[in-house]
Design a protein around this motif. Sequence first.
Motif, PDB file in Angstrom:
ATOM      1  N   TRP A 146      -0.463  -3.555  13.194  1.00 31.46           N
ATOM      2  CA  TRP A 146      -0.059  -2.435  14.064  1.00 31.46           C
ATOM      3  C   TRP A 146      -0.694  -2.588  15.443  1.00 31.46           C
ATOM      4  CZ3 TRP A 146       4.037   0.142  13.561  1.00 31.46           C
ATOM      5  CH2 TRP A 146       4.470   0.692  12.349  1.00 31.46           C
ATOM      6  N   PHE A 147      -1.974  -2.985  15.465  1.00 31.37           N
ATOM      7  CA  PHE A 147      -2.654  -3.144  16.749  1.00 31.37           C
ATOM      8  C   PHE A 147      -1.990  -4.223  17.601  1.00 31.37           C
ATOM      9  CE2 PHE A 147      -5.774  -5.423  19.330  1.00 31.37           C
ATOM     10  CZ  PHE A 147      -6.156  -4.406  20.201  1.00 31.37           C
ATOM     11  N   LEU A 148      -1.633  -5.343  16.997  1.00 32.46           N
ATOM     12  CA  LEU A 148      -0.974  -6.406  17.753  1.00 32.46           C
ATOM     13  C   LEU A 148       0.394  -5.957  18.284  1.00 32.46           C
ATOM     14  CD1 LEU A 148      -1.803  -9.539  15.579  1.00 32.46           C
ATOM     15  CD2 LEU A 148      -2.630  -9.067  17.891  1.00 32.46           C
ATOM     16  N   LEU A 149       1.132  -5.230  17.453  1.00 32.21           N
ATOM     17  CA  LEU A 149       2.453  -4.767  17.884  1.00 32.21           C
ATOM     18  C   LEU A 149       2.347  -3.757  19.022  1.00 32.21           C
ATOM     19  CD1 LEU A 149       4.178  -4.351  14.398  1.00 32.21           C
ATOM     20  CD2 LEU A 149       4.719  -6.070  16.130  1.00 32.21           C
ATOM     21  N   LEU A 150       1.442  -2.791  18.871  1.00 35.31           N
ATOM     22  CA  LEU A 150       1.276  -1.757  19.897  1.00 35.31           C
ATOM     23  C   LEU A 150       0.519  -2.300  21.107  1.00 35.31           C
ATOM     24  CD1 LEU A 150       0.362   1.168  17.490  1.00 35.31           C
ATOM     25  CD2 LEU A 150       2.434   1.033  18.884  1.00 35.31           C
ATOM     26  N   GLY A 151      -0.567  -3.033  20.825  1.00 31.33           N
ATOM     27  CA  GLY A 151      -1.351  -3.594  21.917  1.00 31.33           C
ATOM     28  C   GLY A 151      -0.628  -4.672  22.676  1.00 31.33           C
ATOM     29  N   GLY A 152       0.386  -5.278  22.067  1.00 29.32           N
ATOM     30  CA  GLY A 152       1.171  -6.286  22.761  1.00 29.32           C
ATOM     31  C   GLY A 152       2.116  -5.706  23.791  1.00 29.32           C
ATOM     32  N   ALA A 194      -5.553  -4.514   2.347  1.00 31.70           N
ATOM     33  CA  ALA A 194      -4.244  -4.047   2.805  1.00 31.70           C
ATOM     34  C   ALA A 194      -4.385  -3.158   4.031  1.00 31.70           C
ATOM     35  CB  ALA A 194      -3.537  -3.299   1.678  1.00 31.70           C
ATOM     36  N   ALA A 195      -5.318  -2.230   3.998  1.00 30.29           N
ATOM     37  CA  ALA A 195      -5.520  -1.334   5.136  1.00 30.29           C
ATOM     38  C   ALA A 195      -5.929  -2.109   6.375  1.00 30.29           C
ATOM     39  CB  ALA A 195      -6.577  -0.284   4.795  1.00 30.29           C
ATOM     40  N   PHE A 196      -6.818  -3.080   6.212  1.00 34.05           N
ATOM     41  CA  PHE A 196      -7.264  -3.897   7.338  1.00 34.05           C
ATOM     42  C   PHE A 196      -6.102  -4.697   7.915  1.00 34.05           C
ATOM     43  CE2 PHE A 196      -9.032  -7.874   9.039  1.00 34.05           C
ATOM     44  CZ  PHE A 196      -9.952  -7.380   9.954  1.00 34.05           C
ATOM     45  N   ALA A 197      -5.323  -5.332   7.046  1.00 40.99           N
ATOM     46  CA  ALA A 197      -4.200  -6.150   7.500  1.00 40.99           C
ATOM     47  C   ALA A 197      -3.167  -5.310   8.245  1.00 40.99           C
ATOM     48  CB  ALA A 197      -3.557  -6.860   6.312  1.00 40.99           C
ATOM     49  N   TYR A 198      -2.838  -4.155   7.704  1.00 38.35           N
ATOM     50  CA  TYR A 198      -1.858  -3.286   8.376  1.00 38.35           C
ATOM     51  C   TYR A 198      -2.387  -2.789   9.709  1.00 38.35           C
ATOM     52  CZ  TYR A 198       1.819  -3.023   4.869  1.00 38.35           C
ATOM     53  OH  TYR A 198       2.877  -3.329   4.036  1.00 38.35           O
ATOM     54  N   ALA A 199      -3.678  -2.462   9.774  1.00 31.72           N
ATOM     55  CA  ALA A 199      -4.260  -1.999  11.031  1.00 31.72           C
ATOM     56  C   ALA A 199      -4.199  -3.092  12.093  1.00 31.72           C
ATOM     57  CB  ALA A 199      -5.709  -1.550  10.807  1.00 31.72           C
ATOM     58  N   VAL A 200      -4.509  -4.319  11.699  1.00 32.68           N
ATOM     59  CA  VAL A 200      -4.472  -5.440  12.639  1.00 32.68           C
ATOM     60  C   VAL A 200      -3.059  -5.671  13.160  1.00 32.68           C
ATOM     61  CG1 VAL A 200      -4.701  -7.947  12.825  1.00 32.68           C
ATOM     62  CG2 VAL A 200      -6.520  -6.607  11.753  1.00 32.68           C
ATOM     63  N   PRO A 212       0.834  -1.204   0.000  1.00 28.40           N
ATOM     64  CA  PRO A 212       0.000   0.000   0.000  1.00 28.40           C
ATOM     65  C   PRO A 212       0.870   1.256   0.000  1.00 28.40           C
ATOM     66  CG  PRO A 212       0.122  -0.911   2.193  1.00 28.40           C
ATOM     67  CD  PRO A 212       0.827  -1.891   1.298  1.00 28.40           C
ATOM     68  N   ASP A 213       0.267   2.381  -0.278  1.00 32.29           N
ATOM     69  CA  ASP A 213       0.990   3.650  -0.207  1.00 32.29           C
ATOM     70  C   ASP A 213       1.410   3.935   1.232  1.00 32.29           C
ATOM     71  OD1 ASP A 213       0.599   4.063  -2.922  1.00 32.29           O
ATOM     72  OD2 ASP A 213      -1.289   5.135  -2.617  1.00 32.29           O
ATOM     73  N   LEU A 214       2.451   4.743   1.380  1.00 35.27           N
ATOM     74  CA  LEU A 214       2.953   5.053   2.715  1.00 35.27           C
ATOM     75  C   LEU A 214       1.885   5.701   3.584  1.00 35.27           C
ATOM     76  CD1 LEU A 214       5.261   5.172   4.740  1.00 35.27           C
ATOM     77  CD2 LEU A 214       5.981   7.337   3.700  1.00 35.27           C
ATOM     78  N   TRP A 215       1.016   6.504   2.982  1.00 36.29           N
ATOM     79  CA  TRP A 215      -0.001   7.182   3.774  1.00 36.29           C
ATOM     80  C   TRP A 215      -0.962   6.181   4.403  1.00 36.29           C
ATOM     81  CZ3 TRP A 215      -5.226   6.865   3.240  1.00 36.29           C
ATOM     82  CH2 TRP A 215      -5.731   6.406   2.016  1.00 36.29           C
ATOM     83  N   VAL A 216      -1.196   5.045   3.735  1.00 34.80           N
ATOM     84  CA  VAL A 216      -2.061   4.003   4.297  1.00 34.80           C
ATOM     85  C   VAL A 216      -1.383   3.379   5.521  1.00 34.80           C
ATOM     86  CG1 VAL A 216      -3.140   1.753   3.880  1.00 34.80           C
ATOM     87  CG2 VAL A 216      -3.152   3.507   2.090  1.00 34.80           C
ATOM     88  N   VAL A 217      -0.097   3.109   5.409  1.00 41.26           N
ATOM     89  CA  VAL A 217       0.644   2.529   6.532  1.00 41.26           C
ATOM     90  C   VAL A 217       0.623   3.475   7.726  1.00 41.26           C
ATOM     91  CG1 VAL A 217       2.875   1.638   7.298  1.00 41.26           C
ATOM     92  CG2 VAL A 217       2.115   1.259   4.940  1.00 41.26           C
ATOM     93  N   LEU A 218       0.840   4.772   7.467  1.00 38.49           N
ATOM     94  CA  LEU A 218       0.853   5.754   8.556  1.00 38.49           C
ATOM     95  C   LEU A 218      -0.544   5.973   9.132  1.00 38.49           C
ATOM     96  CD1 LEU A 218       3.317   8.392   7.057  1.00 38.49           C
ATOM     97  CD2 LEU A 218       3.788   6.641   8.783  1.00 38.49           C
ATOM     98  N   ALA A 219      -1.559   5.932   8.273  1.00 37.24           N
ATOM     99  CA  ALA A 219      -2.931   6.108   8.754  1.00 37.24           C
ATOM    100  C   ALA A 219      -3.353   4.943   9.640  1.00 37.24           C
ATOM    101  CB  ALA A 219      -3.887   6.248   7.570  1.00 37.24           C
ATOM    102  N   THR A 220      -2.972   3.723   9.258  1.00 34.62           N
ATOM    103  CA  THR A 220      -3.317   2.566  10.089  1.00 34.62           C
ATOM    104  C   THR A 220      -2.530   2.572  11.392  1.00 34.62           C
ATOM    105  OG1 THR A 220      -1.727   1.219   8.819  1.00 34.62           O
ATOM    106  CG2 THR A 220      -4.053   1.122   8.164  1.00 34.62           C
ATOM    107  N   ALA A 258      -4.318   2.593  15.016  1.00 36.56           N
ATOM    108  CA  ALA A 258      -3.983   1.646  16.081  1.00 36.56           C
ATOM    109  C   ALA A 258      -3.606   2.377  17.371  1.00 36.56           C
ATOM    110  CB  ALA A 258      -2.844   0.741  15.628  1.00 36.56           C
ATOM    111  N   LEU A 259      -2.845   3.454  17.244  1.00 33.21           N
ATOM    112  CA  LEU A 259      -2.488   4.249  18.423  1.00 33.21           C
ATOM    113  C   LEU A 259      -3.736   4.845  19.076  1.00 33.21           C
ATOM    114  CD1 LEU A 259       0.693   6.137  17.175  1.00 33.21           C
ATOM    115  CD2 LEU A 259       0.578   4.569  19.120  1.00 33.21           C
TER     116      LEU A 259
END
Length: 237
Positions: free
Chosen positions: A174-180, A166-172, A20-28, A32-33
Amino acid sequence: MDSTTATSLWDELIGSQPDPDLWVVLATLAAALAVVVPHGLWRLARNAVTIAHEGGHGLIALCTGRTLTGIRLHSDTSGLTVSRGKPYGIGMILTAAAGYTAPPLLGLGGAALLASGHITLLLWVATALLVAMLVMIRNAYGVLTVVLAGGSFLLVSWLAGPQVQAAFAYAVVWFLLLGGVRPAFELQAKRRRGGAGDSDVDQLSRLTHVPAGLWLFFFHAVSLSSLIGGGRWLLEV
């Protein structure tokens, strides 16, 4: 299902998809934050971390030869995994250590898949793990939460377009990494107030004769290292 359809599905599963575009990665990452940091949203979202936590206990129990008898998930975001086997030894130690390490390590594994472009594979693997876990759930609330989580992955996998997947996968991930990261700090705070007397670190301390504080440090090290490593992979788009 004919052979052509099966081959097409297999190619889609093991094939790679565009980053995905970088903005999608940063938005997800921002999304997550926004879920992990505020207490109100975290209180609800923590159920997903509990699924990973208890799933980690259950998976390692099976892998070490223990008999998994059931998993319970509760509305206060606590959980319980029960297995039968020797109450000591490496199998019990690994099973007890798997809970707090499972969410960040799952996030790290997910980040590795996304970094190699395997978005569809990640979604299908997550769905399969949730379905397998559902078989061992022993209470109604646990069934509800796992079905909702698995249904979300299934719907996105089958009905959403590549960008939404892609957006859903990246959000999930990120959530696992941060929520972990947060649960170990919450456990540390509870112990400082004199609570959580029979937590995973206390059980590990009794099993290994290693101070509970060192096990807590180990959980911090795993979660923070996973966040740093997984975050680097996710941002290299």
